[in-house]
Design an enzyme around this catalytic site. Structure first.
Site, PDB file in Angstrom:
ATOM      1  N   SER A   7       0.862  -1.207  -0.009  1.00 49.34           N
ATOM      2  CA  SER A   7      -0.032   0.082   0.236  1.00 49.34           C
ATOM      3  C   SER A   7       0.916   1.191   0.078  1.00 49.34           C
ATOM      4  O   SER A   7       1.507   1.538   0.871  1.00 49.34           O
ATOM      5  CB  SER A   7      -0.991   0.042   1.284  1.00 49.34           C
ATOM      6  OG  SER A   7      -1.631   1.351   1.180  1.00 49.34           O
ATOM      7  N   HIS A  32      -0.796  -1.039  -4.568  1.00 47.17           N
ATOM      8  CA  HIS A  32      -2.140  -0.598  -3.821  1.00 47.17           C
ATOM      9  C   HIS A  32      -2.278   0.654  -3.521  1.00 47.17           C
ATOM     10  O   HIS A  32      -1.774   1.247  -2.798  1.00 47.17           O
ATOM     11  CB  HIS A  32      -2.606  -1.720  -2.588  1.00 47.17           C
ATOM     12  CG  HIS A  32      -3.701  -1.589  -1.925  1.00 47.17           C
ATOM     13  ND1 HIS A  32      -4.934  -2.272  -2.493  1.00 47.17           N
ATOM     14  CD2 HIS A  32      -4.330  -0.924  -0.969  1.00 47.17           C
ATOM     15  CE1 HIS A  32      -6.008  -1.836  -1.794  1.00 47.17           C
ATOM     16  NE2 HIS A  32      -5.446  -1.151  -0.765  1.00 47.17           N
ATOM     17  N   ASP A  34      -4.945   3.786  -2.273  1.00 47.85           N
ATOM     18  CA  ASP A  34      -5.860   3.909  -1.350  1.00 47.85           C
ATOM     19  C   ASP A  34      -6.267   5.442  -1.560  1.00 47.85           C
ATOM     20  O   ASP A  34      -5.704   6.326  -1.036  1.00 47.85           O
ATOM     21  CB  ASP A  34      -5.390   3.638   0.030  1.00 47.85           C
ATOM     22  CG  ASP A  34      -5.383   2.344   0.422  1.00 47.85           C
ATOM     23  OD1 ASP A  34      -6.323   1.572   0.302  1.00 47.85           O
ATOM     24  OD2 ASP A  34      -4.326   1.981   1.033  1.00 47.85           O
ATOM     25  N   MET A  36      -8.981   8.210  -0.335  1.00 46.98           N
ATOM     26  CA  MET A  36     -10.018   8.500   0.539  1.00 46.98           C
ATOM     27  C   MET A  36     -10.335  10.133   0.576  1.00 46.98           C
ATOM     28  O   MET A  36      -9.407  11.039   0.161  1.00 46.98           O
ATOM     29  CB  MET A  36      -9.347   8.664   2.009  1.00 46.98           C
ATOM     30  CG  MET A  36      -8.588   7.117   2.289  1.00 46.98           C
ATOM     31  SD  MET A  36      -7.666   7.145   3.868  1.00 46.98           S
ATOM     32  CE  MET A  36      -6.921   5.394   3.613  1.00 46.98           C
ATOM     33  N   HIS A  65      -8.173   1.391  -4.574  1.00 47.62           N
ATOM     34  CA  HIS A  65      -9.249   1.101  -3.628  1.00 47.62           C
ATOM     35  C   HIS A  65      -9.863   2.409  -3.386  1.00 47.62           C
ATOM     36  O   HIS A  65      -9.319   3.207  -2.611  1.00 47.62           O
ATOM     37  CB  HIS A  65      -8.661   0.294  -2.372  1.00 47.62           C
ATOM     38  CG  HIS A  65      -9.439   0.193  -1.378  1.00 47.62           C
ATOM     39  ND1 HIS A  65      -9.075   0.124  -0.199  1.00 47.62           N
ATOM     40  CD2 HIS A  65     -10.906   0.272  -1.126  1.00 47.62           C
ATOM     41  CE1 HIS A  65     -10.103  -0.208   0.694  1.00 47.62           C
ATOM     42  NE2 HIS A  65     -10.944  -0.074   0.123  1.00 47.62           N
ATOM     43  N   MET A  67     -12.183   4.445  -1.075  1.00 48.09           N
ATOM     44  CA  MET A  67     -12.867   4.768  -0.027  1.00 48.09           C
ATOM     45  C   MET A  67     -13.368   6.034  -0.039  1.00 48.09           C
ATOM     46  O   MET A  67     -13.313   7.089   0.668  1.00 48.09           O
ATOM     47  CB  MET A  67     -11.921   4.667   1.186  1.00 48.09           C
ATOM     48  CG  MET A  67     -11.447   3.178   1.351  1.00 48.09           C
ATOM     49  SD  MET A  67     -10.035   2.840   2.974  1.00 48.09           S
ATOM     50  CE  MET A  67      -8.699   3.051   1.715  1.00 48.09           C
ATOM     51  N   MET A 136     -11.912  -5.548   4.289  1.00 46.99           N
ATOM     52  CA  MET A 136     -11.297  -4.664   5.169  1.00 46.99           C
ATOM     53  C   MET A 136     -11.048  -5.545   6.561  1.00 46.99           C
ATOM     54  O   MET A 136     -11.970  -6.123   7.293  1.00 46.99           O
ATOM     55  CB  MET A 136     -11.847  -3.417   5.461  1.00 46.99           C
ATOM     56  CG  MET A 136     -12.356  -2.535   4.297  1.00 46.99           C
ATOM     57  SD  MET A 136     -10.392  -2.006   3.649  1.00 46.99           S
ATOM     58  CE  MET A 136      -9.647  -1.300   5.092  1.00 46.99           C
ATOM     59  N   ASP A 174      -7.027  -6.332   3.717  1.00 45.63           N
ATOM     60  CA  ASP A 174      -6.590  -5.032   3.728  1.00 45.63           C
ATOM     61  C   ASP A 174      -6.453  -4.508   4.874  1.00 45.63           C
ATOM     62  O   ASP A 174      -7.514  -4.240   5.593  1.00 45.63           O
ATOM     63  CB  ASP A 174      -7.251  -4.224   2.368  1.00 45.63           C
ATOM     64  CG  ASP A 174      -6.691  -2.589   2.663  1.00 45.63           C
ATOM     65  OD1 ASP A 174      -5.524  -2.250   3.320  1.00 45.63           O
ATOM     66  OD2 ASP A 174      -7.184  -1.985   1.846  1.00 45.63           O
TER      67      ASP A 174
END
Length: 215
Positions: A7, A32, A34, A36, A65, A67, A136, A174
């Site tokens: 990540s 990966h 993330d 947000m 990913h 979120m 998660m 994750d």
């Protein structure tokens, strides 16, 4: 042998190129990434512009990913930025099947993420339409949290659902993945290990990735 997806949330943002070079030379399979928004989760990370940087920095799979709330508004932007896999949260999608169709229609693989409180049984009607489930194993929003043990039961249940239908759907874990618990996670049925602090805070990140690959 699991897919290892470090990540980049835990990378050194003062010198991202060095971390990208390290990952490219390592046994890591995926990046990966993330995303947000400060609404769906209590943190803000980065958006398509940074994804585009990572895409230019590697030929490895970019596993994005989201979120975020209303992910359908941004799917095309992330596709243009270079996402290979786009994962959206079950909890953020009012019309989940429509979200999946959108992602696939844009030429990306589709993943669905589940928060710790969300049962895997809710995916039974869309499991055949997706490429990956991201479980998660911490509450989303921040790196460095401890693995939630109940996740192992969720992995086993999801693995049974996938195998009973004869599907090829990856199970990605994750949050809180370490060298100490990675074997139990893989043994339960996971195929993709997301590792942030475990990799980037290790004295030798390349060696850590290699050890995770050998689980």
């Amino acid at each position: 042998m699991p897919i290892v997806a470090p990540s980049l949330l835990s990378a050194n943002y003062i010198n991202l190129q060095a971390d990208c070079d390290m990952l490219n030379a390592s046994e890591a399979d995926w990046y990966h990434l993330d995303v947000m928004d400060g609404r769906f989760v209590p943190n803000i990370s980065f958006g398509p512009m940074i994804i585009e940087f990572f895409r230019k920095a590697t030929t490895k799979v970019c596993d994005v990913h989201l979120m975020i709330e209303e992910p359908e508004k941004y799917a095309e932007a992330f596709q243009k930025a270079g996402a290979d896999i786009l994962t959206v949260h079950y909890e953020a999608c009012t019309h989940l099947h429509r979200n999946i169709q959108q992602i696939k229609g844009l030429g990306m693989k589709a993943g669905i993420a589940l928060n710790p409180h969300t049962p895997v049984s809710l995916l039974k009607d869309v499991l055949a339409d997706i490429d990956m489930v991201c479980l998660m194993s911490v509450n989303p929003g921040f790196g460095g949290q401890a693995f939630i043990p109940q996740t192992l039961n969720k992995i086993k249940e999801l693995r049974n659902m996938i195998d009973e239908k004869g599907l090829k759907v990856d199970i990605e874990i994750d949050g809180g993945v370490t060298l100490a618990n990675a074997k139990s996670i893989v043994d339960a049925g996971a195929t993709v290990l997301v590792a942030g602090n475990t990799v980037f805070k290790a004295p030798n990140p390349t060696e850590m990735i290699s050890l995770l690959k050998k689980i």
